[in-house]
Write an enzyme that holds these catalytic residues in place. Structure first.
Site, short mmCIF file in Angstrom:
data_model
loop_
_atom_site.label_atom_id
_atom_site.label_comp_id
_atom_site.label_asym_id
_atom_site.label_seq_id
_atom_site.Cartn_x
_atom_site.Cartn_y
_atom_site.Cartn_z
N ASP A 137 0.83 -1.21 0.00
CA ASP A 137 0.00 0.00 0.00
C ASP A 137 0.86 1.26 0.00
O ASP A 137 1.98 1.25 0.53
CB ASP A 137 -0.93 -0.03 1.23
N GLY B 258 0.05 5.43 -4.42
CA GLY B 258 -0.57 6.69 -4.84
C GLY B 258 0.01 7.87 -4.07
O GLY B 258 0.40 8.89 -4.66
N HIS C 172 2.59 3.26 -8.89
CA HIS C 172 2.39 1.82 -9.16
C HIS C 172 3.59 1.26 -9.93
O HIS C 172 4.07 0.17 -9.64
CB HIS C 172 1.10 1.59 -9.97
N SER D 1 -7.50 -5.54 -5.29
CA SER D 1 -8.61 -6.08 -4.51
C SER D 1 -9.92 -5.98 -5.28
O SER D 1 -10.04 -5.23 -6.27
CB SER D 1 -8.74 -5.31 -3.19
N ARG E 149 -11.99 2.10 -8.45
CA ARG E 149 -11.10 3.24 -8.72
C ARG E 149 -11.39 3.81 -10.12
O ARG E 149 -12.03 3.15 -10.93
CB ARG E 149 -9.64 2.77 -8.64
N LEU F 216 10.77 -20.34 -4.37
CA LEU F 216 9.69 -19.56 -3.78
C LEU F 216 8.38 -19.72 -4.56
O LEU F 216 8.37 -19.70 -5.78
CB LEU F 216 10.09 -18.08 -3.79
N ARG G 268 -5.14 -1.84 8.67
CA ARG G 268 -6.37 -2.61 8.45
C ARG G 268 -6.08 -3.73 7.46
O ARG G 268 -5.05 -3.73 6.79
CB ARG G 268 -7.50 -1.70 7.93
C1 IPE Z 1 -5.52 -2.77 -0.37
O1 IPE Z 1 -5.11 -1.45 -0.52
C2 IPE Z 1 -5.50 -3.49 -1.68
C3 IPE Z 1 -4.18 -3.69 -2.26
C4 IPE Z 1 -3.03 -3.38 -1.74
C5 IPE Z 1 -4.20 -4.33 -3.55
P1 IPE Z 1 -6.15 -0.28 -0.68
O2 IPE Z 1 -5.37 0.97 -0.76
O3 IPE Z 1 -7.09 -0.55 -1.79
O4 IPE Z 1 -6.96 -0.38 0.69
P2 IPE Z 1 -7.95 0.64 1.39
O5 IPE Z 1 -9.08 0.84 0.45
O6 IPE Z 1 -7.19 1.90 1.63
O7 IPE Z 1 -8.35 -0.02 2.65
C1 IPE Z 2 -1.49 0.22 -3.40
O1 IPE Z 2 -1.27 1.58 -3.41
C2 IPE Z 2 -1.71 -0.34 -4.79
C3 IPE Z 2 -3.06 -0.83 -5.05
C4 IPE Z 2 -4.06 -0.81 -4.21
C5 IPE Z 2 -3.31 -1.38 -6.36
P1 IPE Z 2 -2.46 2.61 -3.44
O2 IPE Z 2 -2.81 2.89 -4.86
O3 IPE Z 2 -3.60 2.15 -2.61
O4 IPE Z 2 -1.79 3.90 -2.80
P2 IPE Z 2 -2.45 4.90 -1.76
O5 IPE Z 2 -2.97 4.10 -0.62
O6 IPE Z 2 -3.55 5.62 -2.50
O7 IPE Z 2 -1.34 5.81 -1.40
MG MG Z 3 -4.07 2.38 -0.65
#
Ligand code: IPE
Ligand code: IPE
Ligand code: MG
Length: 249
Positions: A20, A23, A37, A65, A71, A131, A190
């Site tokens: 996570d 972004g 990404h 997910s 998104r 792995l 979470r």
């Molecule tokens: C969880 O991250 C899903 C992945 C890492 C693929 P999100 O960024 O989507 O989770 P929430 O929505 O903030 O809980």
């Molecule tokens: C995790 O990073 C990648 C995916 C969920 C695909 P995010 O895209 O959720 O990045 P933040 O949480 O917005 O910073």
């Molecule tokens: Mg995120």
């Protein structure tokens, strides 16, 4: 710091990761989220190598997910394209490292190009014995449990015959042990619908490091911390210490 000679736990066989913060990492640099990404792929590469070198057997990465479908369409498209490109670009390296790729999730909902790329890498790495890299794509824990229940109902098994072990047979990876350790980057604390069944007794490691910055050292630190933790599985601390001392003598 825990001395390896006195570690409470062996190396985890299975580590699960919620990758996570891509972004936010990009936004902090005045860039588009997709830039984050793309950089996250470097972290995946580093983790796969480190996990293989350490001797971790299973690495499950939450890549997309069920909820991520909501998104903006451009971001979803960019993620799917990145997946296809990364799979094609990494396959030789995976084979040379002996990494076997598998995937879990509602794969039918992925674009055809992704399904083909996944299928191709899964086939080419099928005989690898290092792995096991498991990508969770269009995955959620509630989706998996719902699918398992559907499978059980369709099989006609009687209610009295269902137990936890039997239920597991209907999950995505019945042969894979539960993760001993879950890592989530970016400071969020979470589960976001990841591996709800399998994480029942996992140790949780939350780090503020954003996924594109996550490297081998962070991974080793997480494992180190895990190894020093006391896992009780419902028993008391005293019981655990008796067991350890009895095992020592
Ligand atoms: C969880 O991250 C899903 C992945 C890492 C693929 P999100 O960024 O989507 O989770 P929430 O929505 O903030 O809980
Ligand atoms: C995790 O990073 C990648 C995916 C969920 C695909 P995010 O895209 O959720 O990045 P933040 O949480 O917005 O910073
Ligand atoms: Mg995120």
């Amino acid at each position: 710091m825990v001395d390896s000679a006195t570690d409470a736990n062996p190396l985890p066989r299975h580590v699960a990761v919620i990758m996570d913060g891509n972004g936010r990492w990009a936004r902090e640099r005045g860039e588009d989220r997709v830039f984050g990404h793309a950089h996250g792929v470097e972290s995946v590469r580093a983790m796969v190598r480190a996990a293989g070198e350490l001797g971790v057997e299973f690495l499950t990465l939450y890549a997309f997910s069920t909820e991520n479908w909501s998104r903006p369409q451009e971001e979803v498209n960019a993620l799917m394209e990145l997946l296809v490109r990364s799979l094609a670009g990494e396959v030789e390296e995976l084979v040379s490292q002996g990494v076997r790729l598998r995937s879990i999730g509602a794969l039918d909902s992925l674009p055809e190009s992704c399904r083909r790329a996944l299928h191709d890498v899964e086939e080419r790495t099928a005989d690898c014995t290092g792995l096991n890299l498991i990508l969770a794509l269009s995955y959620s824990g509630r989706w998996e449990i719902t699918e398992a229940i559907k499978g059980i109902v369709q099989s006609g098994i009687k209610a009295e015959a269902i137990d936890e072990k039997g239920l597991r047979q209907f999950m995505c990876m019945p042969d894979v042990p539960d993760p001993e350790l879950l890592i989530r980057t970016s400071g969020e604390q979470r589960l976001s619908n990841f591996l709800l069944w399998q994480l029942a007794y996992s140790e949780l490691h939350f780090t503020p490091v954003m996924w594109p910055d996550f490297r081998e050292d962070h991974f080793r630190a997480a494992i180190h911390e895990f190894r020093g933790r006391e896992r009780r599985f419902g028993r008391t601390g005293e019981q655990m210490h008796h067991a350890t001392n009895a095992g020592d003598s």
